[in-house]
Design an enzyme around this catalytic site. Sequence first.
Site, mmCIF file in Angstrom:
data_model
loop_
_atom_site.group_PDB
_atom_site.id
_atom_site.type_symbol
_atom_site.label_atom_id
_atom_site.label_comp_id
_atom_site.label_asym_id
_atom_site.label_seq_id
_atom_site.Cartn_x
_atom_site.Cartn_y
_atom_site.Cartn_z
ATOM 1 C CD GLU A 51 19.359 -23.311 29.890
ATOM 2 O OE1 GLU A 51 19.790 -23.333 28.725
ATOM 3 O OE2 GLU A 51 18.155 -23.363 30.190
ATOM 4 C CG HIS A 58 18.519 -18.623 33.458
ATOM 5 N ND1 HIS A 58 17.466 -17.944 32.881
ATOM 6 C CD2 HIS A 58 18.080 -19.900 33.622
ATOM 7 C CE1 HIS A 58 16.452 -18.772 32.706
ATOM 8 N NE2 HIS A 58 16.797 -19.971 33.152
ATOM 9 C CG HIS A 108 13.023 -19.839 36.146
ATOM 10 N ND1 HIS A 108 12.855 -21.189 36.419
ATOM 11 C CD2 HIS A 108 13.950 -19.779 35.150
ATOM 12 C CE1 HIS A 108 13.644 -21.905 35.628
ATOM 13 N NE2 HIS A 108 14.329 -21.075 34.866
ATOM 14 C CD GLU A 115 17.381 3.523 38.765
ATOM 15 O OE1 GLU A 115 16.865 4.641 38.966
ATOM 16 O OE2 GLU A 115 18.530 3.238 39.102
ATOM 17 C CG HIS A 149 12.944 -20.579 30.422
ATOM 18 N ND1 HIS A 149 13.728 -21.454 29.710
ATOM 19 C CD2 HIS A 149 13.462 -20.584 31.678
ATOM 20 C CE1 HIS A 149 14.646 -21.969 30.489
ATOM 21 N NE2 HIS A 149 14.507 -21.457 31.694
HETATM 22 O O1 2HA Z 1 19.142 -24.632 35.399
HETATM 23 O O2 2HA Z 1 16.717 -22.786 34.814
HETATM 24 O O3 2HA Z 1 16.820 -23.176 32.250
HETATM 25 C C1 2HA Z 1 17.759 -24.778 35.438
HETATM 26 C C2 2HA Z 1 17.163 -23.845 34.471
HETATM 27 C C3 2HA Z 1 17.191 -24.230 33.050
HETATM 28 ZN ZN ZN Z 2 15.645 -21.632 33.396
#
Ligand code: 2HA
Ligand code: ZN
Length: 294
Positions: A130, A154, A156, A184, A225
Amino acid sequence: MLGPSSFLRPGPPPAAEGFELPCIAELGAMAWRGFGQGWHERNGGNASYRLTALEAAWVREACPAGPWEPLGALAPGVGGELFLVSATGSCFHAMEGDLAPLLGIVEVDGEGLAWRHRWGFSDGGRPTSEFTGHLLIHQARMAATDGAARVIYHAHPTSVVALSKLLPLNPRTFTRALWKAMTESVMVFPEGLGVVGCLVPGSLELARASAEQMRRFPAVIWASHGLLASGEGFDDAFGRMHAIVKAADIHLAARTANGGSDRFPNELPDATLRAIAEGLGLQLNEAFLGGEGA
Ligand code: 2HA
Ligand code: ZN
């Protein structure tokens, strides 16, 4: 837990006596804490940090440059900047001890067209898949915050991904649901949240769509995602991620207890959201107040 101070100064010896690069340990610590929250299965998630001018000058002097490689997109706003970034395939559950195989420092050329290696990726790795998205988003957040934002993170998180299967995929709906989940939220993302539909991970399309949203919002949900949060520093980015996940947890818990409905008996009204923001001197995004469901 993370411990060894030795990875405060991995790789080549410092050019200036007493100079440290704490961002390496700090990014590792953020990743480790995120893994502890359950946000990083396998090699899920990635992170990057834009070095300060002082840090960048030190790296330029101390770390030899690799060959230039094309970025795949034009990012003139980050031309000449250096970034610490997680390696593609790196597992955040392994972010301990020697971080040089898991992280790297790269330099972007003056035009924002290419990058080259400066430090790390010691097992022959490369920046996260990414990476182009991170650079376009750094560019967007730098413009939005007058250069204050340095971290893109980032992850998940389960509840955010689950929520992206229930709510219409637009910023207003997500922002209102999460603002109203707990008091909050308006303090953490008064601008609101961005939302991007389900696009191919690592694609230029996802990178561009996210950067477009991050010009206005400090975080963006990637449908089915995960979540991407920005911050001035590691604590800021991690804290923003954490608070958004908490709000999603609360929304889902209340919804489950409410027989699946999001028509809660005691919903937080818009007037209270406004009052909280006014009390704290924050400017709430008016576009997401009033109207249907207010
Ligand atoms: O880097 O989460 O979106 C691994 C990920 C790709
Ligand atoms: Zn990801």
